[in-house]
Design an enzyme around this catalytic site. Structure first.
Site, short mmCIF file in Angstrom:
data_model
loop_
_atom_site.label_atom_id
_atom_site.label_comp_id
_atom_site.label_asym_id
_atom_site.label_seq_id
_atom_site.Cartn_x
_atom_site.Cartn_y
_atom_site.Cartn_z
N TYR A 124 0.82 -1.22 0.00
CA TYR A 124 0.00 0.00 0.00
C TYR A 124 0.85 1.27 0.00
O TYR A 124 0.33 2.36 0.18
CB TYR A 124 -0.92 0.03 1.23
N LYS A 191 4.48 -13.82 5.73
CA LYS A 191 4.59 -14.87 4.71
C LYS A 191 6.07 -14.94 4.31
O LYS A 191 6.44 -14.80 3.14
CB LYS A 191 3.67 -14.50 3.52
N ASP A 225 -1.60 -17.43 6.07
CA ASP A 225 -2.69 -18.32 5.65
C ASP A 225 -3.08 -19.26 6.79
O ASP A 225 -4.26 -19.48 7.07
CB ASP A 225 -2.37 -19.08 4.36
N ASP A 249 -5.06 -5.19 6.78
CA ASP A 249 -6.31 -4.69 6.22
C ASP A 249 -7.34 -5.82 6.15
O ASP A 249 -8.48 -5.69 6.59
CB ASP A 249 -6.02 -4.14 4.81
#
Ligand code: NAD
Length: 360
Positions: A124, A191, A225, A249
């Protein structure tokens, strides 16, 4: 002594929920000297900018603001006021406590999480290259030369920067929240197995801060995940979660869903110098002026503000009064009734009256 606080009413349903929130905050007995400021679509129509300098100036003076939602019209050419405020005031830490109150409809009645999201970096950051542009094509050549990876020429590209500086300060902000609010465990989401140099750096830096500076608080890391899977399978195992911008987010909306939706989800954007408290939801313009919308999310953002001002007793009293009215289920807005067309639902201001009565 009265606290100087900037109050931005917002637009759409913002003024109604702001008024209800002002009334319950004042009913706690804490004195406020509000500096009322307007921003958003109406100001844009009059002044050609949705965020006049005087609004920022006011927050620079008071250091604390509470804000109703502001519409970002699609295709109007004005950037989101919410994003502009976060950038101008360097509000890098987005904090969203997500607690399910008894009486709110949710599949996860035990939910009690805090989501801490980094606000400035990651995908972002706004570093983007349009497909087919000169810059995108040059970047494709450069990347090929630098690391021997050839992207397709019909690619649009967004860059994901994550820095040591940005990671250190958001992780510290998460741990400081955990300390102040006696949260037991901090989870760092990432991740890093795939994005070794961005999420990998985040994981390494965050782990170092946790081990060196906050050894007294339980710490663990989770791949994003797996975290999402576990949040719905075993939510009770999570307490406070720190996430980079994009995952933050997404997971903060997941957490808002777990506690019964937007009407009850509060938030704050905080930096080293300034703090802006606001509901997660938007301006819900179709309900504007109807006195029906649920003001709980902004009221609970007000509870966060009271804690920030170290008015912890007033914060607890207001939170308990809100929880009592929701648990009783009588004087609540339509979204907190068993069906949305329940004729016993009360309006925004009557809901505030019921809370004020509890505050005595
Ligand atoms: P929204 O959150 O305004 O509303 C979506 C729907 O959720 C509403 O129609 C309503 O059914 C429900 N809802 C939301 N808040 C509620 C409440 N307090 N009580 C009861 N029901 C509630 O989302 P949107 O329609 O996508 O956004 C409207 C505008 O708000 C857009 O311009 C958007 O950019 C802006 N926005 C502003 C902020 C902010 O100021 N921080 C945040 C999100 C969206």
């Amino acid at each position: 002594m009265a606290y100087e606080v900037t109050f931005i009413r917002g637009d759409g349903t913002g003024p109604e929920i702001s008024e209800a929130t002002r009334r319950v905050l004042e009913a706690t007995g804490v004195d406020f000297n509000w500096d009322w400021q307007d921003a958003g679509v109406d100001v844009y129509a009059d002044e050609g900018t949705p965020l006049p300098d005087r609004v920022i100036e006011s927050i620079r003076q008071t250091k604390v603001a509470i804000k109703g939602p502001i519409t970002t019209p699609v295709g109007s050419g004005f950037r989101s006021v919410n994003v502009a405020l976060r950038k101008e005031l360097d509000l890098y830490s987005c904090q969203r406590p997500s607690k399910a109150y008894e009486g709110v409809k949710t599949r996860f009645p035990e939910s009690n999480l805090v989501i801490i999201r980094e606000n400035h970096e990651d995908l972002y950051a706004g570093i983007e290259f349009e497909m087919g542009s000169k810059e995108a094509l040059e970047l494709i050549e450069d990347v090929d030369k630098l690391i021997g990876v050839r992207m397709r020429e019909d690619s649009g590209i967004s860059i994901k920067p994550i820095s040591v500086f940005g990671t250190e300060r958001i992780v510290r902000s998460g741990f400081e929240y955990a300390k102040k609010h006696r949260r037991k465990k901090v989870t760092l989401a990432h991740k890093a197995n795939i994005m070794k140099f961005s999420d990998g750096l985040w994981l390494k830096t965050g782990t170092r801060i946790a081990e060196e500076e906050y050894p007294e608080i339980d710490f663990e890391e989770r791949i994003i995940d797996n975290l999402c899977n576990q949040l719905v399978m075993r939510p009770e195992e999570y307490d406070l979660i720190i996430l980079p911008n994009l995952y933050g987010d997404i997971v903060s909306d997941l957490a808002a869903g777990m506690i019964g939706g937007l009407g009850v989800a509060p938030g704050a954007n905080i930096g080293d110098e300034y703090a802006v408290f606001e509901a997660v939801h938007g301006s819900a313009p179709k309900y504007a002026g109807k006195n029906v919308i649920n003001p709980t999310a902004l009221m609970l953002s007000g509870v966060m503000m009271l804690h920030h001002l170290e008015e912890d007793a007033a914060a607890d009293a207001l939170e308990n009064a809100i929880a009592d009215v929701i648990r009783e289920g009588k004087n609540v807005t339509y979204d907190l009734k068993p069906t949305r067309d329940d004729p016993t639902a009360v309006g925004t201001s009557q809901y505030a009256d019921a809370i004020i009565e509890k505050l005595g």
